[in-house]
Design an enzyme around this catalytic site. Structure first.
Site, mmCIF file in Angstrom:
data_model
loop_
_atom_site.group_PDB
_atom_site.id
_atom_site.type_symbol
_atom_site.label_atom_id
_atom_site.label_comp_id
_atom_site.label_asym_id
_atom_site.label_seq_id
_atom_site.Cartn_x
_atom_site.Cartn_y
_atom_site.Cartn_z
ATOM 1 N N GLY A 1 0.788 -1.241 0.189
ATOM 2 C CA GLY A 1 0.065 0.030 -0.020
ATOM 3 C C GLY A 1 0.940 1.452 0.007
ATOM 4 N N ARG B 1 1.172 -5.003 -5.787
ATOM 5 C CA ARG B 1 1.182 -6.289 -5.067
ATOM 6 C C ARG B 1 1.433 -7.282 -5.832
ATOM 7 N NH1 ARG B 1 -2.804 -3.393 -1.408
ATOM 8 N NH2 ARG B 1 -1.620 -2.953 0.606
ATOM 9 N N ASP C 1 4.249 -4.235 6.341
ATOM 10 C CA ASP C 1 5.097 -5.550 6.937
ATOM 11 C C ASP C 1 4.911 -6.816 5.886
ATOM 12 O OD1 ASP C 1 2.134 -5.902 6.906
ATOM 13 O OD2 ASP C 1 2.028 -7.403 8.787
ATOM 14 N N THR D 1 3.866 2.932 5.515
ATOM 15 C CA THR D 1 2.456 2.581 5.395
ATOM 16 C C THR D 1 1.680 3.619 6.389
ATOM 17 O OG1 THR D 1 0.725 0.903 6.410
ATOM 18 C CG2 THR D 1 3.094 0.835 7.111
ATOM 19 N N ASP E 1 -0.595 2.758 8.260
ATOM 20 C CA ASP E 1 -1.279 1.845 9.362
ATOM 21 C C ASP E 1 -0.426 2.092 10.637
ATOM 22 O OD1 ASP E 1 -3.034 0.972 7.025
ATOM 23 O OD2 ASP E 1 -2.042 -0.613 7.010
ATOM 24 N N ASP F 1 1.732 -0.005 11.696
ATOM 25 C CA ASP F 1 1.581 -1.204 12.222
ATOM 26 C C ASP F 1 2.842 -2.071 12.264
ATOM 27 O OD1 ASP F 1 1.635 -1.780 9.685
ATOM 28 O OD2 ASP F 1 -0.087 -2.830 9.481
ATOM 29 N N ARG G 1 -6.165 -1.405 8.693
ATOM 30 C CA ARG G 1 -5.929 -2.927 8.414
ATOM 31 C C ARG G 1 -6.174 -3.539 9.925
ATOM 32 N NH1 ARG G 1 -1.857 -5.256 4.215
ATOM 33 N NH2 ARG G 1 -0.225 -4.336 5.510
HETATM 34 P P1 ADP Z 1 2.391 -3.793 2.757
HETATM 35 O O1 ADP Z 1 3.751 -3.883 2.537
HETATM 36 O O2 ADP Z 1 1.729 -2.722 2.673
HETATM 37 O O3 ADP Z 1 2.126 -4.694 4.111
HETATM 38 P P2 ADP Z 1 1.104 -6.291 1.307
HETATM 39 O O4 ADP Z 1 1.263 -7.158 2.515
HETATM 40 O O5 ADP Z 1 0.506 -6.215 -0.090
HETATM 41 O O6 ADP Z 1 1.701 -4.867 1.477
HETATM 42 O O7 ADP Z 1 2.918 -6.879 0.679
HETATM 43 C C1 ADP Z 1 3.299 -6.250 -0.535
HETATM 44 C C2 ADP Z 1 4.204 -7.364 -1.424
HETATM 45 O O8 ADP Z 1 5.280 -7.936 -0.564
HETATM 46 C C3 ADP Z 1 3.307 -8.473 -1.804
HETATM 47 O O9 ADP Z 1 2.338 -8.352 -2.960
HETATM 48 C C4 ADP Z 1 4.336 -9.620 -2.189
HETATM 49 O O10 ADP Z 1 4.966 -9.189 -3.331
HETATM 50 C C5 ADP Z 1 5.489 -9.225 -1.155
HETATM 51 N N1 ADP Z 1 5.411 -10.104 0.044
HETATM 52 C C6 ADP Z 1 4.360 -10.242 1.023
HETATM 53 N N2 ADP Z 1 4.310 -11.214 1.778
HETATM 54 C C7 ADP Z 1 5.428 -11.933 1.226
HETATM 55 C C8 ADP Z 1 6.052 -13.246 1.760
HETATM 56 N N3 ADP Z 1 5.580 -13.869 2.779
HETATM 57 N N4 ADP Z 1 7.056 -13.698 0.984
HETATM 58 C C9 ADP Z 1 7.695 -12.734 0.085
HETATM 59 N N5 ADP Z 1 7.039 -11.804 -0.504
HETATM 60 C C10 ADP Z 1 5.890 -11.356 0.238
#
Ligand code: ADP
Length: 319
Positions: free
Chosen positions: A11, A72, A103, A125, A127, A129, A171
């Protein structure tokens, strides 16, 4: 380290541009080349990588969003995707990476680190968080957006003597709700970290109404559930006319506050220094106004917490 890369992922949040600017300028200051990776981890897999110069990050410090775009990327969650990413980075001669994101993005950074690729995470982010930092980049701007909106809603709430439910983002975290509730004197703050009985909320609202309160503001963190459902329940239980506003994506946009610009500049610069010092698998954060770093792994293992004293205070001040 001769060349580093930077990407924004997950995000978007206001201040990501200030972070990109800081990475680019700090690296060039140290005679290190910088490459921008577009669309987060997708850009690593699809080789969407471009060299960045000092001028490329001019005039962005005050802009919301991210000039590198974000995405994502499910493919990056697989070993094959991660290996393809590292192959592309190696082909481009990029020796280390700064990842700005939440995260989820930190899980990706940890995956690269465990495959031996030097990576540093910068928490971005709205959030707030990410464990390991008091504030994430974008939180302060989003908070200000929320309170500006609530101030306006308050005017109309008073005029019509209505109860207003306002759903804010975050979230699974209640920080935006808690801080905006405290900043705006909300009657009730509903956050996932602190479940409340509906009857207690109803009792509180009716008590205020009996005392002659002209309106009530209830802030609901999205992690608790739908603001629409909360509003319906409260109207049914109290008989008070209740309206709902879901603030939605306006919370993600806008020019970053001075706090977020400074935070982004400090954290992202430190991330570059850490790469140049040979570190990997670390996240940078702000703790007690000091820039610190710690293993990304510990941030991923820790659970985000709200400040209980702040929650208690919000209850005490909204009697
Ligand atoms: P944010 O970083 O805002 O928390 P997301 O949770 O959508 O956003 O994560 C962003 C991107 O990070 C995902 O689309 C993916 O490419 C990568 N990612 C998330 N979780 C994992 C994971 N367990 N292993 C590898 N890459 C991950």
């Amino acid at each position: 380290m001769k060349r580093i890369g930077v990407l924004t992922s997950g995000g978007d949040s206001p201040g990501m541009n200030a972070a990109i600017r800081a990475v680019v300028r700090k690296a060039i200051y140290h005679d290190v080349e910088v490459y921008g990776i577009y669309y987060g981890y997708s850009g690593l897999i699809n080789n969407h990588i471009e060299k960045m110069e000092v001028g490329d990050v001019g005039d962005i410090i005050h802009r919301g969003g991210t000039m590198l775009y974000t995405a994502r990327c499910e493919e990056f969650k697989t070993k094959e995707g991660q290996q393809q990413a590292i192959e592309n980075l190696n082909k481009a001669g990029i020796d280390g990476l700064v990842v700005v994101g939440g995260d989820g993005s930190f899980h990706g950074a940890e995956a690269l680190t465990s495959l031996g690729y030097p990576t540093i995470g910068v928490p971005g982010t709205i959030d707030n968080d990410v464990p390991g930092t008091d504030f994430t980049i974008g939180f302060d701007t989003a908070l200000n957006t929320v309170i500006n909106a609530i101030d306006k809603i308050r005017d109309t709430a008073t005029s019509h003597e209505r109860t207003y439910v306002i759903e804010v983002m975050g979230r699974d975290a209640g920080d935006l709700a808690l801080w905006s509730g405290l900043a705006d004197g909300a009657e009730t703050i509903m956050i996932p970290e602190q479940p409340q009985e509906t009857e207690d909320i109803v009792e509180r609202l009716l008590r205020g109404h009996r005392r002659g309160k002209k309106h009530s503001i209830i802030i609901v963190a999205e992690g608790v559930g739908s603001g629409v459902d909360v509003a319906r329940e409260i109207q049914d239980e109290t008989g008070l006319e209740t309206r709902v506003t879901v603030l939605g994506h306006i919370q993600r946009g806008g020019s970053p506050t001075a706090f977020d610009r400074v935070l982004a500049s400090r954290l992202a610069s430190r991330a570059v220094e850490l790469l140049l010092e040979g570190e990997s698998g670390k996240m940078v954060g702000l703790v007690n106004n000091q820039v610190v770093h710690k293993p990304i792994q510990t941030a991923l293992e820790e659970k985000h917490k709200i400040d209980q004293n702040m929650y208690k205070l919000s209850q005490e001040l909204s009697i």
